[in-house]
Design a protein around this motif. Structure first.
Motif, PDB file in Angstrom:
ATOM      1  N   VAL A  16      21.007 -16.128   1.363  1.00  0.00           N
ATOM      2  CA  VAL A  16      20.062 -16.461   2.437  1.00  0.00           C
ATOM      3  C   VAL A  16      18.670 -16.586   1.812  1.00  0.00           C
ATOM      4  CG1 VAL A  16      19.061 -15.708   4.639  1.00  0.00           C
ATOM      5  CG2 VAL A  16      21.468 -15.225   4.136  1.00  0.00           C
ATOM      6  N   SER A  17      18.138 -17.800   1.837  1.00  0.00           N
ATOM      7  CA  SER A  17      16.857 -18.074   1.168  1.00  0.00           C
ATOM      8  C   SER A  17      15.669 -17.573   1.976  1.00  0.00           C
ATOM      9  CB  SER A  17      16.689 -19.583   0.995  1.00  0.00           C
ATOM     10  OG  SER A  17      17.711 -20.103   0.208  1.00  0.00           O
ATOM     11  N   TYR A  18      14.555 -17.454   1.296  1.00  0.00           N
ATOM     12  CA  TYR A  18      13.268 -17.207   1.957  1.00  0.00           C
ATOM     13  C   TYR A  18      12.579 -18.549   2.141  1.00  0.00           C
ATOM     14  CZ  TYR A  18      13.769 -12.237   1.267  1.00  0.00           C
ATOM     15  OH  TYR A  18      14.218 -10.940   1.354  1.00  0.00           O
ATOM     16  N   GLU A  52      20.180 -17.882   8.885  1.00  0.00           N
ATOM     17  CA  GLU A  52      20.015 -19.138   8.129  1.00  0.00           C
ATOM     18  C   GLU A  52      19.003 -18.948   6.996  1.00  0.00           C
ATOM     19  OE1 GLU A  52      20.107 -19.068  11.407  1.00  0.00           O
ATOM     20  OE2 GLU A  52      21.822 -20.348  11.902  1.00  0.00           O
ATOM     21  N   TYR A  53      17.904 -18.276   7.320  1.00  0.00           N
ATOM     22  CA  TYR A  53      16.825 -18.031   6.360  1.00  0.00           C
ATOM     23  C   TYR A  53      16.157 -16.708   6.679  1.00  0.00           C
ATOM     24  CZ  TYR A  53      16.651 -22.997   4.921  1.00  0.00           C
ATOM     25  OH  TYR A  53      16.948 -24.240   4.417  1.00  0.00           O
ATOM     26  N   HIS A  54      15.403 -16.202   5.696  1.00  0.00           N
ATOM     27  CA  HIS A  54      14.391 -15.183   5.982  1.00  0.00           C
ATOM     28  C   HIS A  54      13.105 -15.983   6.169  1.00  0.00           C
ATOM     29  CE1 HIS A  54      17.103 -11.989   4.779  1.00  0.00           C
ATOM     30  NE2 HIS A  54      17.341 -12.623   3.643  1.00  0.00           N
ATOM     31  N   GLU A  91      14.790 -18.670  -8.397  1.00  0.00           N
ATOM     32  CA  GLU A  91      14.356 -20.067  -8.335  1.00  0.00           C
ATOM     33  C   GLU A  91      13.554 -20.243  -7.069  1.00  0.00           C
ATOM     34  OE1 GLU A  91      15.183 -22.642  -6.040  1.00  0.00           O
ATOM     35  OE2 GLU A  91      16.246 -21.200  -4.825  1.00  0.00           O
ATOM     36  N   TRP A  92      12.660 -21.201  -7.091  1.00  0.00           N
ATOM     37  CA  TRP A  92      11.901 -21.525  -5.873  1.00  0.00           C
ATOM     38  C   TRP A  92      11.430 -22.968  -5.983  1.00  0.00           C
ATOM     39  CZ3 TRP A  92       6.880 -23.255  -5.791  1.00  0.00           C
ATOM     40  CH2 TRP A  92       6.183 -23.149  -6.996  1.00  0.00           C
ATOM     41  N   ALA A  93      11.091 -23.562  -4.839  1.00  0.00           N
ATOM     42  CA  ALA A  93      10.608 -24.949  -4.856  1.00  0.00           C
ATOM     43  C   ALA A  93       9.831 -25.220  -3.587  1.00  0.00           C
ATOM     44  CB  ALA A  93      11.784 -25.917  -4.958  1.00  0.00           C
ATOM     45  N   GLU A  94       8.974 -26.238  -3.674  1.00  0.00           N
ATOM     46  CA  GLU A  94       8.309 -26.731  -2.468  1.00  0.00           C
ATOM     47  C   GLU A  94       9.090 -27.959  -2.025  1.00  0.00           C
ATOM     48  OE1 GLU A  94       4.140 -26.698  -2.501  1.00  0.00           O
ATOM     49  OE2 GLU A  94       4.071 -27.346  -0.408  1.00  0.00           O
ATOM     50  N   VAL A  95       9.630 -27.910  -0.806  1.00  0.00           N
ATOM     51  CA  VAL A  95      10.448 -29.017  -0.303  1.00  0.00           C
ATOM     52  C   VAL A  95       9.885 -29.453   1.049  1.00  0.00           C
ATOM     53  CG1 VAL A  95      12.809 -29.797   0.170  1.00  0.00           C
ATOM     54  CG2 VAL A  95      12.469 -27.830  -1.313  1.00  0.00           C
ATOM     55  N   HIS A  96       9.635 -30.732   1.198  1.00  0.00           N
ATOM     56  CA  HIS A  96       9.098 -31.289   2.447  1.00  0.00           C
ATOM     57  C   HIS A  96       7.891 -30.485   2.929  1.00  0.00           C
ATOM     58  CE1 HIS A  96      13.712 -31.755   2.958  1.00  0.00           C
ATOM     59  NE2 HIS A  96      13.262 -32.802   2.284  1.00  0.00           N
ATOM     60  N   TYR A 151      10.478 -22.638  -0.489  1.00  0.00           N
ATOM     61  CA  TYR A 151      11.818 -22.067  -0.335  1.00  0.00           C
ATOM     62  C   TYR A 151      12.140 -21.313  -1.625  1.00  0.00           C
ATOM     63  CZ  TYR A 151      12.659 -25.587   3.356  1.00  0.00           C
ATOM     64  OH  TYR A 151      12.591 -26.366   4.479  1.00  0.00           O
ATOM     65  N   GLY A 152      12.814 -20.168  -1.512  1.00  0.00           N
ATOM     66  CA  GLY A 152      13.173 -19.447  -2.726  1.00  0.00           C
ATOM     67  C   GLY A 152      14.375 -18.546  -2.532  1.00  0.00           C
ATOM     68  N   THR A 153      15.050 -18.251  -3.652  1.00  0.00           N
ATOM     69  CA  THR A 153      16.234 -17.387  -3.660  1.00  0.00           C
ATOM     70  C   THR A 153      15.869 -16.059  -4.302  1.00  0.00           C
ATOM     71  OG1 THR A 153      17.652 -19.323  -3.987  1.00  0.00           O
ATOM     72  CG2 THR A 153      18.609 -17.183  -4.519  1.00  0.00           C
ATOM     73  N   PHE A 207      25.214 -21.383  -2.672  1.00  0.00           N
ATOM     74  CA  PHE A 207      23.782 -21.682  -2.574  1.00  0.00           C
ATOM     75  C   PHE A 207      23.575 -23.023  -1.908  1.00  0.00           C
ATOM     76  CE2 PHE A 207      21.885 -18.558  -5.470  1.00  0.00           C
ATOM     77  CZ  PHE A 207      23.000 -18.105  -6.126  1.00  0.00           C
ATOM     78  N   ASP A 208      22.740 -23.035  -0.888  1.00  0.00           N
ATOM     79  CA  ASP A 208      22.330 -24.290  -0.240  1.00  0.00           C
ATOM     80  C   ASP A 208      20.866 -24.481  -0.616  1.00  0.00           C
ATOM     81  OD1 ASP A 208      21.148 -26.073   1.515  1.00  0.00           O
ATOM     82  OD2 ASP A 208      22.170 -25.321   3.284  1.00  0.00           O
ATOM     83  N   ILE A 209      20.630 -25.178  -1.738  1.00  0.00           N
ATOM     84  CA  ILE A 209      19.252 -25.316  -2.234  1.00  0.00           C
ATOM     85  C   ILE A 209      18.986 -26.762  -2.628  1.00  0.00           C
ATOM     86  CG2 ILE A 209      19.088 -22.925  -3.018  1.00  0.00           C
ATOM     87  CD1 ILE A 209      19.624 -23.866  -5.841  1.00  0.00           C
TER      88      ILE A 209
HETATM   89  P1  5GP Z   1      15.897 -27.347   5.609  1.00  0.00           P
HETATM   90  O1  5GP Z   1      14.434 -27.194   5.913  1.00  0.00           O
HETATM   91  O2  5GP Z   1      16.454 -28.657   6.103  1.00  0.00           O
HETATM   92  O3  5GP Z   1      16.716 -26.160   6.022  1.00  0.00           O
HETATM   93  O4  5GP Z   1      16.029 -27.393   4.020  1.00  0.00           O
HETATM   94  C1  5GP Z   1      15.306 -28.337   3.295  1.00  0.00           C
HETATM   95  C2  5GP Z   1      15.786 -28.327   1.864  1.00  0.00           C
HETATM   96  O5  5GP Z   1      15.425 -27.093   1.223  1.00  0.00           O
HETATM   97  C3  5GP Z   1      17.307 -28.448   1.725  1.00  0.00           C
HETATM   98  O6  5GP Z   1      17.590 -29.378   0.675  1.00  0.00           O
HETATM   99  C4  5GP Z   1      17.728 -27.070   1.316  1.00  0.00           C
HETATM  100  O7  5GP Z   1      18.887 -27.078   0.535  1.00  0.00           O
HETATM  101  C5  5GP Z   1      16.527 -26.643   0.489  1.00  0.00           C
HETATM  102  N1  5GP Z   1      16.492 -25.185   0.312  1.00  0.00           N
HETATM  103  C6  5GP Z   1      16.865 -24.228   1.187  1.00  0.00           C
HETATM  104  N2  5GP Z   1      16.735 -23.011   0.644  1.00  0.00           N
HETATM  105  C7  5GP Z   1      16.276 -23.198  -0.604  1.00  0.00           C
HETATM  106  C8  5GP Z   1      15.958 -22.311  -1.690  1.00  0.00           C
HETATM  107  O8  5GP Z   1      16.073 -21.089  -1.620  1.00  0.00           O
HETATM  108  N3  5GP Z   1      15.515 -22.884  -2.824  1.00  0.00           N
HETATM  109  C9  5GP Z   1      15.377 -24.227  -2.977  1.00  0.00           C
HETATM  110  N4  5GP Z   1      14.978 -24.685  -4.157  1.00  0.00           N
HETATM  111  N5  5GP Z   1      15.676 -25.081  -1.989  1.00  0.00           N
HETATM  112  C10 5GP Z   1      16.113 -24.577  -0.825  1.00  0.00           C
END
Ligand code: 5GP
Ligand code: ADP
Length: 211
Positions: free
Chosen positions: A40-42, A56-58, A76-81, A85-87, A104-106
């Motif tokens: 469960v990612s942050y 789904e998330y923290h 690991e961590w990343a900026e997405v959209h 997000y981080g594990t 892992f859903d990342i």
């Molecule tokens: P959503 O906002 O649609 O839930 O996720 C957006 C994107 O962030 C998806 O590609 C999802 O896999 C990715 N994501 C979710 N959790 C993490 C994480 O912990 N680390 C990274 N690198 N990506 C994540």
């Protein structure tokens, strides 16, 4: 076989452009294999639909995320959209120690970082059958604003360009077929020799061979 003989947990990383159907397929896998450990990612993004904190998330503030990151809590961590997000490392290590498979859903940036730590994991990339269908799915999901959909589409191009990094490619056109393929990869992954402490024990006990 003795009941206390078991294999080690495997790492399964699933990546896909947003809207491909990754959450849908992962839910099916977790339904069929309820013992799966799920990482469960942050995230700093706000909850969507009926998402629950801790499931789904923290969901955390940017300040909390940045503090955790500087304390080295993420593997690991990343900026997405536009969101972070981080594990967290510790829960993953705990699940693996218990012999659990961890899913892992990342995103792709995170998958690349994770491969440095867990290089023996299985890295899977899901693709939509076409760009047109990806747009249709993102729109029909009804959970994202127009701006968020545009961001997700723009990111999709960069993610698809990284497809060569992955061990397996699955096209999510027909859901049942895509699921069958995902399931097959998972089941086959569990047979990798490095996880088979159960096999090692059998061949040592019965044949005196050290694995
Ligand atoms: P959503 O906002 O649609 O839930 O996720 C957006 C994107 O962030 C998806 O590609 C999802 O896999 C990715 N994501 C979710 N959790 C993490 C994480 O912990 N680390 C990274 N690198 N990506 C994540
Ligand atoms: P992701 O987690 O990759 O962002 P979702 O699992 O939320 O994507 O799926 C996006 C939308 O597409 C959802 O409305 C979902 O029901 C739908 N969907 C998923 N897989 C398929 C498929 N094979 N065919 C048609 N629609 C699908």
């Amino acid at each position: 076989m003795s009941e206390n003989v078991s294999r080690l947990g495997q790492i399964i990383v699933v990546c896909a452009p947003s809207g491909t159907g990754k959450s849908t397929l992962i839910s099916k896998l977790r339904e069929e294999f309820p013992n799966f450990g799920f990482s469960v990612s942050y995230t700093t993004r706000k909850p969507r639909g009926d998402e629950q904190n801790g499931r789904e998330y923290h969901f955390v503030s940017r300040d909390t995320f940045v503090a955790m990151r500087s304390q080295g809590e993420f593997c690991e961590w990343a900026e997405v959209h536009g969101n972070l997000y981080g594990t967290a490392t510790q829960p993953v290590v705990n699940m693996l120690d218990q012999g659990k498979d961890v899913l892992f859903d990342i995103d792709v940036q995170g998958a690349k970082q994770l491969k440095k730590t867990f290089y023996k994991g299985t890295f899977i990339f899901l693709l939509p059958p076409s760009k047109e269908e990806l747009i249709r799915r993102l729109t029909s999901r009804g959970t994202d604003s127009e701006e968020s959909i545009s961001k997700r589409l723009a990111n999709a191009e960069g993610e698809i360009a990284e497809a060569g990094f992955f061990d397996y490619w699955i096209i999510n056109d027909d859901l049942d077929k895509a699921y069958e393929e995902l399931r097959a990869v998972f089941v086959a992954g569990a047979c990798k020799p490095e996880l088979r402490t159960d096999v090692e024990q059998i061949i040592k006990k019965d044949w005196g061979i050290d694995g």
